[in-house]
Design a protein around this motif. Sequence first.
Motif, short mmCIF file in Angstrom:
data_model
loop_
_atom_site.label_atom_id
_atom_site.label_comp_id
_atom_site.label_asym_id
_atom_site.label_seq_id
_atom_site.Cartn_x
_atom_site.Cartn_y
_atom_site.Cartn_z
N ALA A 90 -27.68 -1.30 -5.76
CA ALA A 90 -28.40 -0.53 -6.78
C ALA A 90 -29.36 0.46 -6.13
CB ALA A 90 -29.14 -1.47 -7.72
N ALA A 91 -30.03 0.04 -5.06
CA ALA A 91 -30.98 0.93 -4.39
C ALA A 91 -30.27 2.13 -3.78
CB ALA A 91 -31.75 0.15 -3.31
N VAL A 92 -29.16 1.88 -3.07
CA VAL A 92 -28.43 2.96 -2.42
C VAL A 92 -27.86 3.92 -3.46
CG1 VAL A 92 -26.37 3.51 -1.07
CG2 VAL A 92 -27.91 1.68 -0.33
N ARG A 93 -27.30 3.38 -4.54
CA ARG A 93 -26.75 4.24 -5.59
C ARG A 93 -27.86 5.04 -6.26
NH1 ARG A 93 -21.69 3.36 -7.55
NH2 ARG A 93 -22.12 5.34 -8.58
N GLY A 94 -29.02 4.41 -6.42
CA GLY A 94 -30.13 5.12 -7.03
C GLY A 94 -30.59 6.30 -6.20
N ILE A 95 -30.68 6.11 -4.88
CA ILE A 95 -31.10 7.20 -4.00
C ILE A 95 -30.12 8.36 -4.07
CG2 ILE A 95 -31.52 7.86 -1.61
CD1 ILE A 95 -32.29 4.85 -1.16
N SER A 96 -28.84 8.06 -3.97
CA SER A 96 -27.83 9.13 -3.98
C SER A 96 -27.76 9.83 -5.32
CB SER A 96 -26.46 8.56 -3.60
OG SER A 96 -26.04 7.58 -4.53
N SER A 97 -27.91 9.09 -6.40
CA SER A 97 -27.82 9.69 -7.74
C SER A 97 -29.01 10.60 -8.02
CB SER A 97 -27.75 8.60 -8.81
OG SER A 97 -26.57 7.85 -8.69
N PHE A 98 -30.19 10.20 -7.58
CA PHE A 98 -31.39 10.95 -7.91
C PHE A 98 -31.69 12.06 -6.92
CE2 PHE A 98 -32.80 6.76 -9.93
CZ PHE A 98 -32.37 7.15 -11.20
N SER A 99 -30.90 12.18 -5.85
CA SER A 99 -31.14 13.25 -4.88
C SER A 99 -30.31 14.48 -5.16
CB SER A 99 -30.85 12.75 -3.46
OG SER A 99 -29.48 12.42 -3.30
N HIS A 100 -29.46 14.45 -6.21
CA HIS A 100 -28.63 15.61 -6.53
C HIS A 100 -29.49 16.81 -6.86
CE1 HIS A 100 -25.27 17.95 -8.05
NE2 HIS A 100 -26.06 18.29 -9.05
N GLY A 101 -29.14 17.96 -6.28
CA GLY A 101 -29.85 19.19 -6.58
C GLY A 101 -31.07 19.43 -5.73
N HIS A 102 -31.42 18.46 -4.84
CA HIS A 102 -32.60 18.62 -4.02
C HIS A 102 -32.31 19.56 -2.85
CE1 HIS A 102 -34.67 14.64 -5.45
NE2 HIS A 102 -34.45 15.50 -6.42
N SER A 103 -33.37 19.92 -2.15
CA SER A 103 -33.24 20.79 -1.00
C SER A 103 -32.56 20.05 0.16
CB SER A 103 -34.62 21.28 -0.56
OG SER A 103 -35.37 20.20 -0.03
N PHE A 104 -32.19 20.82 1.18
CA PHE A 104 -31.53 20.22 2.34
C PHE A 104 -32.44 19.18 3.00
CE2 PHE A 104 -30.82 20.19 6.97
CZ PHE A 104 -29.51 19.73 6.99
N GLU A 116 -24.19 8.55 -21.30
CA GLU A 116 -23.20 8.35 -20.25
C GLU A 116 -23.55 9.17 -19.02
OE1 GLU A 116 -19.26 9.70 -21.07
OE2 GLU A 116 -19.90 11.68 -21.72
N ALA A 117 -23.03 8.73 -17.88
CA ALA A 117 -23.20 9.49 -16.64
C ALA A 117 -22.11 10.54 -16.53
CB ALA A 117 -23.14 8.54 -15.44
N LEU A 118 -22.49 11.74 -16.16
CA LEU A 118 -21.52 12.80 -15.97
C LEU A 118 -20.89 12.69 -14.57
CD1 LEU A 118 -23.43 15.81 -17.56
CD2 LEU A 118 -21.60 14.44 -18.57
N PRO A 119 -19.68 13.19 -14.40
CA PRO A 119 -18.99 13.09 -13.10
C PRO A 119 -19.53 14.11 -12.10
CG PRO A 119 -17.61 14.26 -14.67
CD PRO A 119 -18.81 13.78 -15.44
N VAL A 120 -20.76 13.89 -11.70
CA VAL A 120 -21.44 14.79 -10.76
C VAL A 120 -21.50 14.13 -9.40
CG1 VAL A 120 -23.61 15.94 -10.24
CG2 VAL A 120 -22.78 15.85 -12.60
N GLY A 121 -21.12 14.84 -8.36
CA GLY A 121 -21.13 14.27 -7.02
C GLY A 121 -20.73 15.28 -5.98
N ASP A 122 -19.94 14.84 -5.01
CA ASP A 122 -19.56 15.70 -3.89
C ASP A 122 -18.71 16.89 -4.32
OD1 ASP A 122 -20.92 14.01 -2.22
OD2 ASP A 122 -19.14 12.88 -1.61
N GLN A 123 -18.04 16.80 -5.47
CA GLN A 123 -17.16 17.88 -5.91
C GLN A 123 -17.90 18.93 -6.74
OE1 GLN A 123 -14.04 17.89 -4.67
NE2 GLN A 123 -14.79 16.05 -3.62
#
Length: 407
Positions: A61-75, A201-208
């Motif tokens: 849950a922690a790892v998924r939370g970090i990756s999910s909430f970092s979308h759109g952030h700076s490099f 619902e969660a949208l299909p947002v990720g590497d693509q």
Amino acid sequence: MNRETTYLTDLAAVLWPCGGLLGPGEFTGTRLARHERGSQYLPVPSARNPRVILPAHNRTAAVRGISSFSHGHSFGERVRSLALTGAFATGLAPLLLRDRLYVGAGPGIEHALASALDREVSVAIHLGPPRANRKPVLLLLTPGGRTIGYAKVATNDLTSRLVRTETRALQHLDGALLKDVTVPRLLHEGEWNGHPFLVQEALPVGDQTDRPTRHQLLRCVTQIVGLGAVRTRWLSDSPYRRSLEERITLLGARPEAQPLREALSRLPDVRVPFGAWHGDLTRWNVASTSRRAFVWDWERLALDAPAGFDALHYDLNEAVQAGVHPGVHRWLDSGSRLLRDPLMAATGLLPHTVSTVMALYLIDLATRFLTDLRPGSSGVVAAVDDWLLPALDGLRVRADHEATRTG
């Protein structure tokens, strides 16, 4: 305690009325006895500066939370997120992160969400930076780590209004025909500990997916404009202007209200297309592929605003990432170019109205800031005085010139 640790303990009282205590160290002199502890959460990066709250003993849950909430952030922020992900994945994070939020064993928000969705859930919580509309966003996961959706929980009067508004917006959008834009479905609405909450619902947002290009952004914006009937009206005759005037009036005796009122009254009376706008379209609320845009956080949806507001809002937020004053200066040109794009012309927006629309956007934005203002939030007032009103003065002059030259 500083303001942020106070916010964290107040938030814990909403999410876990059974009790939540910060520790160890200076935050509290009291500890929950080991047998009374229901769960441990880690405020990251610290209790004095919490941005996410992650379960201490649920690596998935922690790892998924970090990756999910970092979308759109700076490099740079993504690099830090990768380091934090590694710390949780290897089990080192609880050793490296000092602060804990100890939650009692009684019913908490997890129980309410499990009951609403009729399944067991784990949560990771995003808080974001301090601002008036700050509210916890909970990533909901199955025990196996699959994303179920996101929940938003109100914590005060303003966020209660926003959660209810987003609930109505998602209900409205459920039947909307958006050719190239996907919005989340509402999965549940309810109340927890006296505050409204929703699950979507969660949208299909990720590497693509990635931030939208200029063309993708404007394609998305124009389709949102068309959520309702697009009507071109004289500004003086528009319900939007009357509503904005009323909102400024409700600011009362605030010193910023009078210059906003005067700026609005001095804008040229031009014909403007009015339609819907998302209200907070930023890199944190939209992702795109070459074919589609995925848009969430609809708590500011309005169905009667000048066409182009969403493009201006996105562009302004991008422009100020590297500094407010140079960013606003660039936005005065880049925002104008966006509104003059042929895609925006398809909404009925004419070149000689561009600066008027930009000025209306700043008046609307300032009014929103001041309406949402909490006691002690001096930074927002400084922003209005420091850059927004000066930029508005320049736009008003430019709007007069455009309208006169065309006339």
